[in-house]
Design an enzyme around this catalytic site. Structure first.
Site, PDB file in Angstrom:
ATOM      1  N   HIS A 118      11.711  31.786  -7.891  1.00 50.47           N
ATOM      2  CA  HIS A 118      12.721  30.831  -8.753  1.00 50.47           C
ATOM      3  C   HIS A 118      12.140  29.441  -8.493  1.00 50.47           C
ATOM      4  CE1 HIS A 118      15.569  30.284  -5.175  1.00 50.47           C
ATOM      5  NE2 HIS A 118      15.497  29.167  -5.678  1.00 50.47           N
ATOM      6  N   ASP A 148      11.987  37.780  -5.035  1.00 50.96           N
ATOM      7  CA  ASP A 148      12.313  36.460  -5.248  1.00 50.96           C
ATOM      8  C   ASP A 148      11.273  35.796  -4.299  1.00 50.96           C
ATOM      9  OD1 ASP A 148      12.756  34.072  -6.391  1.00 50.96           O
ATOM     10  OD2 ASP A 148      14.849  33.636  -5.353  1.00 50.96           O
ATOM     11  N   SER A 230      15.314  26.195  -0.968  1.00 53.59           N
ATOM     12  CA  SER A 230      14.792  27.241  -1.438  1.00 53.59           C
ATOM     13  C   SER A 230      13.199  27.418  -0.988  1.00 53.59           C
ATOM     14  CB  SER A 230      15.002  27.739  -2.851  1.00 53.59           C
ATOM     15  OG  SER A 230      16.462  27.938  -3.136  1.00 53.59           O
ATOM     16  N   VAL A 287      14.414  59.128  -5.086  1.00 52.92           N
ATOM     17  CA  VAL A 287      15.940  59.711  -5.001  1.00 52.92           C
ATOM     18  C   VAL A 287      16.950  58.570  -5.464  1.00 52.92           C
ATOM     19  CG1 VAL A 287      15.230  60.872  -2.650  1.00 52.92           C
ATOM     20  CG2 VAL A 287      15.893  58.327  -2.835  1.00 52.92           C
ATOM     21  N   ILE A 289      20.345  57.226  -4.769  1.00 52.09           N
ATOM     22  CA  ILE A 289      21.358  57.207  -3.469  1.00 52.09           C
ATOM     23  C   ILE A 289      22.484  56.511  -3.614  1.00 52.09           C
ATOM     24  CG2 ILE A 289      19.341  57.618  -2.055  1.00 52.09           C
ATOM     25  CD1 ILE A 289      19.056  54.636  -1.740  1.00 52.09           C
TER      26      ILE A 289
END
Length: 480
Positions: A118, A148, A230, A287, A289
């Site tokens: 981002h 991300d 970030s 699967v 779950i």
């Protein structure tokens, strides 16, 4: 003289009274109240131990701060409305430069840098500033919206770098440092503890048609992290990278006690894939779950509420092929315990399609060992290349093979069935679910591989033609 004898009499009387008191109370100790003045107790912060020796973070900070960079981005934004243009009669089509900033971590001395997707998403220009004020232009090697994480590179050598630590060894309560550039304040270091592990905060949005499969297993800390952090480093007290700071939980947009980092176990694998292939090689068990709760634990005979319950299988998936059954509870991946869905996803995310992994599953009151060969999204073990994945993301849809019955009924040679049309070129051009592509630019399409091969690296206008299941023929055009 009289005064002298008076004083003497009083003194003698006092002595006699004292002697009498000693006689009467001779078996008891005298009680004495002493008012003393002592030094005030030292005042310390409640979240710090009395000794400051263990709180010396200078070694970790010195190892990290020069390898954490300031990432700045620019992107042109078209169509910004300016009312003054209308007033003076000018064309209202002003272009502005949108600027952003974040952090990044140098992971190799030849210029590879990990940051958040981002931070750099949509950027047309990326610059990187080092702690010594050197500035470099950066290119995007690859990005993965599902975690991300992005990998960028600068053209430089012998740069300071951070070594990866093992996020599996991170313990709740241990001290960590967050290093980044909050509010454009470069080279900022804050400290805190690990508050929780394997957090799923529903931050990342998935889109199967665009090959985005979210994996959230964040390390939660109380180290101060703010906008601009970030992509920065979360390190242990040895200065090893154990996570990439990604998000904060806040009502104001600024730090309020909770920050979240992608664990290094995920970061290192994603970065390695992006470097080698330009795209992440995502592996799937096949699967469906859910978390084990008390009711499921009692129903399956587990004495602890742990593991991940298999509610269903993907047809022809890796789990079905390996013998996993609905009702199984997955307890381990390899030698690592899995107690929650995020922990299972984190463990599987370390592998590539074609890798074999051992699972420990609880079935009928005992633990079974099952070897599973992981597969990709399409159900095979092939590795994907970046152009192919990028093509799928641009088109924004899933594709299926045409059945023999459809070929006979519609009298077609083959094609690729478009399903789950989402955001992308196909929806924008008007394509609906179920459309069967039989030709692209006049060239016959026999299966989904043909369609992807023709459109990969394609530029300019594209004309697709085909038929819907009801026999209606259609043509669609769009640009790549």
């Amino acid at each position: 003289m009289k005064r002298f004898f008076g004083t003497l009499v009083i003194a003698i009387a006092g002595g006699l009274i004292a002697a009498g008191a000693m006689h009467v109370f001779g078996d008891k100790q005298p009680v004495t109240i002493i008012e003393t003045v002592t030094e005030p107790a030292p005042v310390t912060y409640s979240n710090l131990p009395a000794s400051t020796e263990a709180l010396d973070f200078t070694h970790a900070a010195e190892k990290t701060v020069n390898a954490v960079v300031h990432v700045k981005t620019e992107a042109e934004v078209d169509g910004v409305y300016n009312p003054w243009f209308d007033f003076f009669g000018y064309e209202n089509n002003e272009t502005q430069i949108q600027r952003g900033s974040g952090s990044g971590v140098i992971i190799s001395d030849d210029g590879y840098i990990v940051t958040n997707n981002h931070v750099i998403e949509g950027a047309q220009k990326i610059t990187v500033s080092l702690n010594d004020n050197k500035v470099y232009d950066a290119e995007v090697i690859g990005a993965d919206p599902g975690t991300d994480i992005a990998l960028i590179k600068v053209n430089a050598e012998r740069l300071p770098s951070v070594t990866f630590g093992n996020s599996d060894n991170v313990r709740i309560g241990q001290w960590v440092l967050a290093v980044g550039n909050p509010f454009d304040l470069t080279s900022t270091v804050t400290a805190g503890i690990v508050s929780a592990k394997a957090r799923n905060i529903n931050l990342l949005q998935g889109d199967a048609n665009r090959e985005i499969f979210p994996i959230e297993s964040f390390i939660q800390t109380d180290a101060a992290v703010n906008p601009g952090n970030s992509g920065g480093a979360l390190v242990n007290t040895n200065g090893e990278l154990i996570g990439i700071n990604t998000a904060i939980a806040s009502r104001t947009g600024s730090y309020s006690g909770y920050s979240f980092a992608v664990p290094s176990s995920i970061v290192s694998k994603v970065a390695a894939d992006l470097k080698e292939f330009g795209v992440v090689q995502r592996a799937f068990i096949g699967v469906r779950i859910t978390e084990v709760n008390q009711e499921l634990a009692e129903a399956t005979g587990l004495d602890k509420i742990e593991g991940v319950y298999v509610s269903d299988l993907v047809a022809s998936g890796a789990a079905a092929e390996a013998g996993i059954e609905p009702g199984d509870v997955i307890l381990k991946v390899g030698s690592s315990d899995v107690k929650t869905v995020p922990e299972l996803q984190e463990q599987i995310s370390r592998y590539r399609p074609g890798d074999e992994v051992g699972l420990a599953v609880w079935r009928d009151g005992q633990i079974e060992r099952v070897a599973v060969t992981l597969r990709n999204k399409d159900g095979n073990t092939e590795l994907r290349d970046a152009p192919e994945v990028e093509t799928m993301q641009v088109l924004g849809a899933s594709f299926e093979e045409v059945s023999d019955g459809q070929k006979a009924e519609l009298e077609i040679h083959g094609g690729a069935v478009i399903s789950d049309v989402g955001r992308g070129k196909l929806r924008d051009s008007g394509v609906k679910n179920g459309f069967i592509v039989t030709k692209i630019d006049g060239k016959k399409v026999y299966d989904t591989d043909d369609l992807i091969d023709v459109l990969t690296d394609k530029s300019g206008g594209v004309l697709i033609e085909g038929v819907y299941p009801n026999g209606q023929k259609a043509y669609y055009g769009f640009g790549m």
